[in-house]
Design a protein around this motif. Structure first.
Motif, PDB file in Angstrom:
ATOM      1  N   LYS A   1       0.845  -1.187   0.000  1.00  0.00           N
ATOM      2  CA  LYS A   1       0.000   0.000   0.000  1.00  0.00           C
ATOM      3  C   LYS A   1       0.887   1.247   0.000  1.00  0.00           C
ATOM      4  N   ASP A   2       0.497   2.270  -0.744  1.00  0.00           N
ATOM      5  CA  ASP A   2       1.323   3.460  -0.927  1.00  0.00           C
ATOM      6  C   ASP A   2       1.808   4.064   0.386  1.00  0.00           C
ATOM      7  N   SER A   3       0.922   4.154   1.355  1.00  0.00           N
ATOM      8  CA  SER A   3       1.252   4.813   2.619  1.00  0.00           C
ATOM      9  C   SER A   3       2.295   4.059   3.438  1.00  0.00           C
ATOM     10  N   THR A   4       2.605   2.817   3.054  1.00  0.00           N
ATOM     11  CA  THR A   4       3.607   2.038   3.783  1.00  0.00           C
ATOM     12  C   THR A   4       4.923   1.894   3.018  1.00  0.00           C
ATOM     13  N   HIS A   5       4.993   2.436   1.805  1.00  0.00           N
ATOM     14  CA  HIS A   5       6.228   2.312   1.028  1.00  0.00           C
ATOM     15  C   HIS A   5       7.446   2.751   1.834  1.00  0.00           C
ATOM     16  N   HIS A   6       7.330   3.883   2.509  1.00  0.00           N
ATOM     17  CA  HIS A   6       8.490   4.445   3.217  1.00  0.00           C
ATOM     18  C   HIS A   6       9.032   3.492   4.279  1.00  0.00           C
ATOM     19  N   GLU A   7       8.144   2.760   4.950  1.00  0.00           N
ATOM     20  CA  GLU A   7       8.592   1.850   5.999  1.00  0.00           C
ATOM     21  C   GLU A   7       9.573   0.814   5.456  1.00  0.00           C
ATOM     22  N   PHE A   8       9.211   0.209   4.341  1.00  0.00           N
ATOM     23  CA  PHE A   8      10.017  -0.882   3.803  1.00  0.00           C
ATOM     24  C   PHE A   8      11.210  -0.366   3.000  1.00  0.00           C
ATOM     25  N   ILE A   9      11.056   0.801   2.382  1.00  0.00           N
ATOM     26  CA  ILE A   9      12.192   1.413   1.689  1.00  0.00           C
ATOM     27  C   ILE A   9      13.286   1.736   2.691  1.00  0.00           C
ATOM     28  N   ILE A  10      12.926   2.436   3.752  1.00  0.00           N
ATOM     29  CA  ILE A  10      13.912   2.865   4.747  1.00  0.00           C
ATOM     30  C   ILE A  10      14.519   1.670   5.462  1.00  0.00           C
ATOM     31  N   LYS A  11      13.695   0.735   5.888  1.00  0.00           N
ATOM     32  CA  LYS A  11      14.214  -0.447   6.593  1.00  0.00           C
ATOM     33  C   LYS A  11      15.098  -1.281   5.673  1.00  0.00           C
ATOM     34  N   GLY A  12      14.708  -1.413   4.410  1.00  0.00           N
ATOM     35  CA  GLY A  12      15.526  -2.155   3.463  1.00  0.00           C
ATOM     36  C   GLY A  12      16.905  -1.536   3.284  1.00  0.00           C
ATOM     37  N   LEU A  13      16.947  -0.207   3.143  1.00  0.00           N
ATOM     38  CA  LEU A  13      18.225   0.493   3.006  1.00  0.00           C
ATOM     39  C   LEU A  13      19.071   0.321   4.266  1.00  0.00           C
ATOM     40  N   GLU A  14      18.438   0.467   5.427  1.00  0.00           N
ATOM     41  CA  GLU A  14      19.151   0.337   6.692  1.00  0.00           C
ATOM     42  C   GLU A  14      19.718  -1.059   6.885  1.00  0.00           C
ATOM     43  N   MET A  15      19.044  -2.055   6.316  1.00  0.00           N
ATOM     44  CA  MET A  15      19.503  -3.436   6.474  1.00  0.00           C
ATOM     45  C   MET A  15      20.463  -3.860   5.364  1.00  0.00           C
ATOM     46  N   GLY A  16      20.918  -2.895   4.568  1.00  0.00           N
ATOM     47  CA  GLY A  16      21.968  -3.177   3.590  1.00  0.00           C
ATOM     48  C   GLY A  16      21.505  -3.681   2.246  1.00  0.00           C
ATOM     49  N   CYS A  17      20.241  -3.384   1.878  1.00  0.00           N
ATOM     50  CA  CYS A  17      19.720  -3.824   0.584  1.00  0.00           C
ATOM     51  C   CYS A  17      19.519  -2.632  -0.342  1.00  0.00           C
ATOM     52  N   ASP A  18      19.681  -2.869  -1.617  1.00  0.00           N
ATOM     53  CA  ASP A  18      19.195  -1.909  -2.596  1.00  0.00           C
ATOM     54  C   ASP A  18      17.694  -2.123  -2.711  1.00  0.00           C
ATOM     55  N   VAL A  19      16.973  -1.061  -3.027  1.00  0.00           N
ATOM     56  CA  VAL A  19      15.518  -1.116  -3.017  1.00  0.00           C
ATOM     57  C   VAL A  19      14.951  -0.571  -4.322  1.00  0.00           C
ATOM     58  N   LEU A  20      13.967  -1.282  -4.874  1.00  0.00           N
ATOM     59  CA  LEU A  20      13.182  -0.802  -6.008  1.00  0.00           C
ATOM     60  C   LEU A  20      11.742  -0.713  -5.539  1.00  0.00           C
ATOM     61  N   THR A  21      11.142   0.456  -5.684  1.00  0.00           N
ATOM     62  CA  THR A  21       9.763   0.623  -5.241  1.00  0.00           C
ATOM     63  C   THR A  21       8.839   0.953  -6.398  1.00  0.00           C
ATOM     64  N   GLU A  22       7.618   0.437  -6.312  1.00  0.00           N
ATOM     65  CA  GLU A  22       6.592   0.830  -7.267  1.00  0.00           C
ATOM     66  C   GLU A  22       6.241   2.294  -7.013  1.00  0.00           C
ATOM     67  N   LYS A  23       5.666   2.936  -8.044  1.00  0.00           N
ATOM     68  CA  LYS A  23       5.176   4.297  -7.852  1.00  0.00           C
ATOM     69  C   LYS A  23       3.899   4.240  -7.004  1.00  0.00           C
ATOM     70  N   PRO A  24       3.562   5.321  -6.312  1.00  0.00           N
ATOM     71  CA  PRO A  24       4.370   6.507  -6.089  1.00  0.00           C
ATOM     72  C   PRO A  24       5.439   6.234  -5.035  1.00  0.00           C
ATOM     73  N   LEU A  25       6.440   7.083  -4.993  1.00  0.00           N
ATOM     74  CA  LEU A  25       7.493   6.910  -4.001  1.00  0.00           C
ATOM     75  C   LEU A  25       6.904   6.852  -2.599  1.00  0.00           C
ATOM     76  N   THR A  26       6.037   7.806  -2.277  1.00  0.00           N
ATOM     77  CA  THR A  26       5.374   7.833  -0.980  1.00  0.00           C
ATOM     78  C   THR A  26       4.186   8.782  -1.054  1.00  0.00           C
ATOM     79  N   THR A  27       3.545   9.077   0.089  1.00  0.00           N
ATOM     80  CA  THR A  27       2.275   9.797   0.063  1.00  0.00           C
ATOM     81  C   THR A  27       2.286  11.177   0.712  1.00  0.00           C
TER      82      THR A  27
END
Length: 464
Positions: free
Chosen positions: A108-134
């Motif tokens: 869901k769009d409103s949760t993109h930021h949670e997984f983007i940020i956590k993924g980056l913090e845990m050492g992963c590159d991240v690809l997200t569907e649009k929109p970036l966030t809300t």
């Protein structure tokens, strides 16, 4: 490292190159195949970022984990994708257990930021569907997280890659109509596709940020790319006067509604095989109803929208989005110092369209590998001269052929230089959603909103 893997690493670096933040080379470790983990097993996740990757690119990547808060839908998603990886209901557990190289976010769009940020913090590159966030707070948090991280974030924009949109870009890049001055861009969602947003979580501001963000981010990204500049200020109008509380009657959901015989919008989800298998069969696990009433009281997004956007290079854009049009399509006109370009797609009375409106949308979303072309016109008017019609070979499936071209460029031909700069990075994702966020805030405050007041990004006169 295999040749195909080297190509993939190269392509990801190219995608990241359009970010204004410090870029670090993508480093997916030393495995022979790219290790991918997906969070969000809705329709976009299991089709475009799931099954299509397995079907087309299994020689260079493998799924190591799938995650969703709904374990029942998660199992169906795994089977549909054709993956043999473990499944998880907790994102952190999945990442720490499987150690993916790349995390794909399709929640869901409103949760993109949670997984983007956590993924980056845990050492992963991240690809997200649009929109970036809300909203702007989440956007800034993502920008900060990517800047601190040694990893990168990319946003999956596909409309840029359609042949029709690319031809427009070519004409503008070549200054066919001189210096670009203004644009009129109008997008029409029909009573099938447009209504579908109001059935789902998209109908609530807290989940989607409104269609200014969820849907129009596509359109704003096209504008930013076509104009080759960045938005500076937005003023907008919007209202909810058709769906939601404005409806003549309402029910619990479509399948159990007592008004099915006199509601023009009735949709029997039980007759839609994919929707039933993906949503109805698993709603017991999380309560998510895919065929909600279009007229339920909690809908609070806008169903009519109009905005004026001023760009850093002084181009002015007039934009509108209609969500209950008799047909689905769009028009755009570019005014320049030496002429005008007019373009449109799917306007029924401009062309003898045989497919119905529901079929047209299904065709657009279809992930077909068959190249079935049609011819669509672009009109170029030059000052003091007659107009010229430029015919463009186009496709309908996969967002006008954009889906396949986006993935093929990333995964198959990353070394091929793209003269149209179609790859989109974090800055592109931020600038597109910030226009929608600014439009929403402009409606609320009844005043123009400056993009520079929403985040640390400062609009550039020329984006490339």
């Amino acid at each position: 490292m295999t040749a195909s893997r080297r190509k993939f690493l190269s392509s990801i670096s190219m995608l990241a190159a359009s970010s204004a933040l410090p870029i670090h080379a993508f480093d997916f470790g030393h495995s022979q195949k790219l290790k991918v983990a997906l969070i969000g097993t809705g329709i976009r996740g299991i089709t475009f970022w799931g099954k299509r990757l397995v079907d087309e690119y299994s020689d260079i990547l493998e799924f190591v984990g799938l995650c969703d808060h709904n374990p029942s839908r998660l199992q169906f998603g795994k089977e549909y994708i054709g993956a043999s990886c473990p499944t998880f209901v907790d994102f952190v557990t999945m990442v720490s257990t499987t150690k993916p190289d790349l995390v794909i976010v399709t929640t869901k769009d409103s949760t993109h930021h949670e997984f983007i940020i956590k993924g980056l913090e845990m050492g992963c590159d991240v690809l997200t569907e649009k929109p970036l966030t809300t909203d702007e707070i989440k956007c800034q948090a993502i920008l900060d997280a990517e800047k601190k991280s040694e990893k990168n974030l990319i946003v999956g924009f596909n409309y840029r890659w359609s042949p029709y949109a690319t031809k427009i870009k070519q004409l503008l890049k070549n200054e066919t109509i001189g210096k670009l001055v203004s644009i009129d861009f109008h997008w029409y969602l029909n009573t099938y596709h447009g209504a579908s947003y109001f059935r789902r979580w998209h109908g609530q501001m807290e989940s989607s940020g409104s269609l200014w963000v969820h849907k129009a981010t596509h359109h704003f990204d096209l504008l930013n790319w076509w104009i080759d500049s960045e938005p500076q200020e937005v003023f907008a109008y919007g209202d909810l006067e058709f769906y939601g509380k404005n409806g003549p009657f309402r029910g619990k959901n479509c399948r159990s509604c007592e008004h099915t015989t006199n509601c023009d919008f009735h949709w029997d989800i039980l007759k839609d095989g994919m929707a039933k298998k993906l949503y109805v069969d698993h709603e017991h696990a999380d309560g998510y109803i895919r065929d909600n009433c279009l007229f339920r009281e909690e809908i609070d997004i806008y169903d009519k929208m109009s905005a004026q956007v001023k760009y850093a290079n002084n181009t002015i854009v007039n934009y509108s989005l209609t969500t209950y049009s008799p047909f689905e399509g769009w028009r755009v006109a570019f005014n320049g110092t030496e002429g005008r370009i007019e373009a449109w797609l799917d306007i029924p009375y401009n062309k003898n369209i045989q497919l119905g409106q529901e079929e047209l949308h299904a065709k657009e979303m279809e992930q077909s590998s068959q190249e079935v072309f049609d011819i669509e016109p672009i009109i170029v008017h030059k000052l003091w001269n007659d107009y010229e019609t430029i015919n463009v070979a186009t496709e309908k499936s996969g967002h006008g052929g954009g889906d396949q071209r986006l993935q093929d460029h990333i995964l198959k031909t990353p070394d091929k230089k793209d003269e149209f700069d179609r790859t989109a990075g974090l800055r592109d994702g931020a600038m597109s959603c910030l226009i929608g966020i600014a439009a929403r805030k402009s409606i609320e405050k009844k005043q123009p909103i400056k993009i520079s007041d929403l985040s640390s990004l400062r609009p550039k006169s020329k984006r490339s």
